[in-house]
Design an enzyme around this catalytic site. Structure first.
Site, PDB file in Angstrom:
ATOM      1  N   GLN A 184     -12.787   7.871   0.438  1.00  0.00           N
ATOM      2  CA  GLN A 184     -13.837   7.039  -0.417  1.00  0.00           C
ATOM      3  C   GLN A 184     -15.013   6.601   0.396  1.00  0.00           C
ATOM      4  O   GLN A 184     -14.924   6.385   1.656  1.00  0.00           O
ATOM      5  CB  GLN A 184     -12.968   5.748  -0.759  1.00  0.00           C
ATOM      6  CG  GLN A 184     -12.112   5.828  -1.893  1.00  0.00           C
ATOM      7  CD  GLN A 184     -10.484   6.422  -1.406  1.00  0.00           C
ATOM      8  OE1 GLN A 184     -10.268   7.479  -1.965  1.00  0.00           O
ATOM      9  NE2 GLN A 184      -9.958   6.015  -0.253  1.00  0.00           N
ATOM     10  N   GLY A 235      -4.935   9.910   3.357  1.00  0.00           N
ATOM     11  CA  GLY A 235      -4.034  11.325   3.251  1.00  0.00           C
ATOM     12  C   GLY A 235      -4.595  12.223   2.250  1.00  0.00           C
ATOM     13  O   GLY A 235      -4.652  13.094   2.373  1.00  0.00           O
ATOM     14  N   VAL A 262     -18.778   1.699   4.371  1.00  0.00           N
ATOM     15  CA  VAL A 262     -17.322   2.049   4.647  1.00  0.00           C
ATOM     16  C   VAL A 262     -17.150   3.354   4.124  1.00  0.00           C
ATOM     17  O   VAL A 262     -17.368   3.924   3.078  1.00  0.00           O
ATOM     18  CB  VAL A 262     -16.703   1.005   3.863  1.00  0.00           C
ATOM     19  CG1 VAL A 262     -14.951   1.622   4.169  1.00  0.00           C
ATOM     20  CG2 VAL A 262     -16.673  -0.407   4.473  1.00  0.00           C
ATOM     21  N   VAL A 263     -16.499   4.271   4.989  1.00  0.00           N
ATOM     22  CA  VAL A 263     -15.953   5.555   4.734  1.00  0.00           C
ATOM     23  C   VAL A 263     -14.481   5.388   5.061  1.00  0.00           C
ATOM     24  O   VAL A 263     -13.968   4.971   6.279  1.00  0.00           O
ATOM     25  CB  VAL A 263     -16.390   6.689   5.397  1.00  0.00           C
ATOM     26  CG1 VAL A 263     -15.634   8.014   5.172  1.00  0.00           C
ATOM     27  CG2 VAL A 263     -17.987   7.032   4.934  1.00  0.00           C
ATOM     28  N   ASP A 322       1.101  -1.133  -0.147  1.00  0.00           N
ATOM     29  CA  ASP A 322       0.024   0.143  -0.132  1.00  0.00           C
ATOM     30  C   ASP A 322       1.094   1.272   0.063  1.00  0.00           C
ATOM     31  O   ASP A 322       1.517   1.632   0.986  1.00  0.00           O
ATOM     32  CB  ASP A 322      -1.001   0.064   1.191  1.00  0.00           C
ATOM     33  CG  ASP A 322      -1.765   1.218   1.344  1.00  0.00           C
ATOM     34  OD1 ASP A 322      -1.529   2.197   0.538  1.00  0.00           O
ATOM     35  OD2 ASP A 322      -2.507   1.529   2.527  1.00  0.00           O
ATOM     36  N   GLU A 356      -9.955   1.226  -4.966  1.00  0.00           N
ATOM     37  CA  GLU A 356      -9.504   1.432  -3.599  1.00  0.00           C
ATOM     38  C   GLU A 356     -10.629   1.444  -2.413  1.00  0.00           C
ATOM     39  O   GLU A 356     -10.666   0.555  -1.468  1.00  0.00           O
ATOM     40  CB  GLU A 356      -8.771   2.836  -3.178  1.00  0.00           C
ATOM     41  CG  GLU A 356      -7.957   3.135  -1.909  1.00  0.00           C
ATOM     42  CD  GLU A 356      -7.349   4.489  -1.724  1.00  0.00           C
ATOM     43  OE1 GLU A 356      -6.989   4.626  -0.578  1.00  0.00           O
ATOM     44  OE2 GLU A 356      -7.095   5.111  -2.604  1.00  0.00           O
ATOM     45  N   LEU A 384     -10.759   7.349   5.147  1.00  0.00           N
ATOM     46  CA  LEU A 384     -10.322   8.528   5.040  1.00  0.00           C
ATOM     47  C   LEU A 384      -8.934   8.570   5.051  1.00  0.00           C
ATOM     48  O   LEU A 384      -7.948   8.153   5.989  1.00  0.00           O
ATOM     49  CB  LEU A 384     -10.658   9.627   6.492  1.00  0.00           C
ATOM     50  CG  LEU A 384     -10.160  10.799   6.170  1.00  0.00           C
ATOM     51  CD1 LEU A 384     -10.473  11.828   5.124  1.00  0.00           C
ATOM     52  CD2 LEU A 384     -10.486  11.735   7.633  1.00  0.00           C
ATOM     53  N   SER A 406      -6.947  11.222  -0.270  1.00  0.00           N
ATOM     54  CA  SER A 406      -8.478  10.995  -0.779  1.00  0.00           C
ATOM     55  C   SER A 406      -9.165  10.399   0.402  1.00  0.00           C
ATOM     56  O   SER A 406      -8.689   9.727   1.353  1.00  0.00           O
ATOM     57  CB  SER A 406      -8.463  10.141  -2.033  1.00  0.00           C
ATOM     58  OG  SER A 406      -7.951   8.898  -1.843  1.00  0.00           O
TER      59      SER A 406
END
Length: 471
Positions: A229, A225, A220-221, A76, A195, A223, A227
């Site tokens: 999603q 660095g 799911v959220v 990653d 992602e 957060l 972006s």
């Protein structure tokens, strides 16, 4: 001719007489039985239980034979650092332990995007992680173990030329120095929807939700660095009614087949709105001094290859003024929405529904909540409400930068000037950006319990599941 009588007058035939009368039949049947018994006596005996196939060893602790295992190595390459995950699966794609741990997870700072002008140095920064990953994969399985590198928003923000130079250097490194299975197209910049989709798969896999109806899954959220999603499953009807995107971006809906169940996944990635990137967006709103920087701090903020003035306003930070600046940075109030429901920046919100009602929020949300002291950093998950971020921000914004360590000892030195800004942003993102009610309970997640272990709630597991499925 003798007639048969009845009663005591009948003579009972003795056992010796019967044996004598049927001696021929007995000889015919007894000889083969004796031969079979003799052969069985000469055969080697085996212990009870399953027999391991020739050439395979049964793993200690009932883990199955080694030949049925598969590994996947996933890098990653994020904006804040590089991380490597190594997973081991059994034949049913269930995770099994690597030694005493359920996965190998090692991280290193800074990220690849910090080497924008030194692509070879960017690639070399992965060498210690690669060496550690290879050390836990059995030598006989390394050539069958895929290694993938997914760069995220940090590299996306650099632009095509610089990011391609770094990716090529990483490809050369893996080609020349890795003993793992490698293909050049496995080193790539993930688009945001990939992602987000992988993150959704990861969390729902670990929770045991895959294979169930979409309404049983969790939203799911994530957060990061660079972006942020959002991903959640929607009904087939809602997917059919999704607005079409005409500007070349990824579609709002992805169709996935997982454990025999078809899911329609709403997923969208917001570039420039990860926590570190959002700082730059918020600083742009001010005229040099910022309503979000803690009193007493005067400096600059570097993101990617750009620097931004980052000094406190004369009166220090202000929760209400910082929130106003954050809403402007999010473009939350701009009338650009052409759909029935939007998040921010004119983006369709997926329509809501059962797949979103149970929301898991990952990555920097957990980290800042732990630094602000309203979740225990030693726990893997925590139930909170968006209003908890609001209350923490309100307190933090009143502080002078030099007093932060006394009030919040867990805050790292680099984050001190931005504590007010980060907490205001996270509250505003949830409530004004994604439309979450301030008092709705959400789950902050760092790791997810899986059997007797905890697994990082990160997108690489979703990628590993795909890699192991197609290996």
């Amino acid at each position: 001719m003798r007639q048969r009588g009845s009663g005591a007058g009948l003579r009972q035939e003795s056992l010796p007489d019967k044996i004598h009368r049927y001696r021929g039949v007995i000889v015919v049947f007894s000889v083969p039985l004796l031969l079979v018994s003799f052969v069985l006596l000469l055969m080697p005996s085996y212990p009870a239980g399953p027999i391991a196939p020739v050439g395979r060893k049964t793993a200690p602790g009932g883990g199955g034979d080694a030949g049925s295992k598969s590994y996947a190595v996933i890098f990653d390459a994020g904006s804040s650092g590089s991380r490597v995950h190594v997973y081991c699966f059994d034949k049913n794609l269930d995770l099994v332990h690597i030694g005493e741990e359920i996965e190998l997870f090692v991280q290193k700072k800074p990220g690849l995007s910090s080497f924008a002008k030194e692509p070879q140095e960017a690639a070399n920064s992965l060498i210690p992680l690669l060496q550690k990953a290879e050390s836990v994969v059995p030598p006989e399985l390394r050539q069958r173990t895929p290694v993938r590198v997914g760069a995220t928003a940090g590299l996306r923000a650099l632009g095509n030329e610089k990011s391609e130079q770094i990716l090529q250097a990483v490809k050369n490194l893996l080609q020349d120095k890795s003993s793992l299975k490698f293909q050049p197209d496995w080193v790539t910049v993930l688009d945001g929807t990939q992602e987000g989709a992988f993150q959704w798969v990861t969390i729902n896999y670990l929770l045991g939700k895959l294979g169930k109806t979409y309404s049983d899954t969790v939203g799911v959220v994530d957060l990061g660095g660079g972006s942020v999603q959002m991903a959640y499953a929607i009904s087939e009807k809602a997917a059919a009614e999704a607005p079409q995107i005409s500007n070349g971006e990824e579609s709002y809906v992805r169709k996935l087949l997982l454990k025999g169940t078809t899911y329609y996944l709403y997923v969208h990635s917001y570039l420039h709105y990860g926590l570190l990137a959002a700082r730059a967006e918020i600083l742009k709103v001010g005229d040099g001094d910022s309503n979000c920087i803690l009193d007493g701090y005067h400096g600059s903020y570097k993101y990617g290859d750009k620097e931004f003035p980052a000094s406190a306003a004369p009166s220090g930070a202000s929760f209400s003024k910082c929130r106003s600046d954050t809403i402007k940075a999010l473009k939350a109030n701009e009338p650009t929405c052409t759909h029935m429901k939007c998040t921010f920046g004119g983006v369709w919100n997926g329509g809501g529904g059962d797949g979103q009602k149970n929301l898991f929020v990952a990555s920097f949300f957990f980290d800042r909540a732990a630094e602000a002291g309203f979740v225990d950093p030693k726990q893997a998950v925590a139930k909170v409400k968006p209003s908890d971020f609001e209350e923490a921000a309100s307190r933090a914004c009143k502080l002078n930068a030099k007093d932060v360590k006394g009030a919040y000892p867990l805050v790292s030195e680099d984050n001190i000037p931005y504590l007010c800004m980060d907490l205001v942003y996270q509250y505003t993102l949830l409530v004004d950006g994604f439309g979450v009610e301030p008092h709705q309970v959400i789950t902050l997640v760092k790791k997810v319990e899986y059997g007797d272990a905890y697994v990082e709630a990160a997108w690489p597991l979703g990628s590993a599941i795909e890699a192991a499925s197609s290996a």
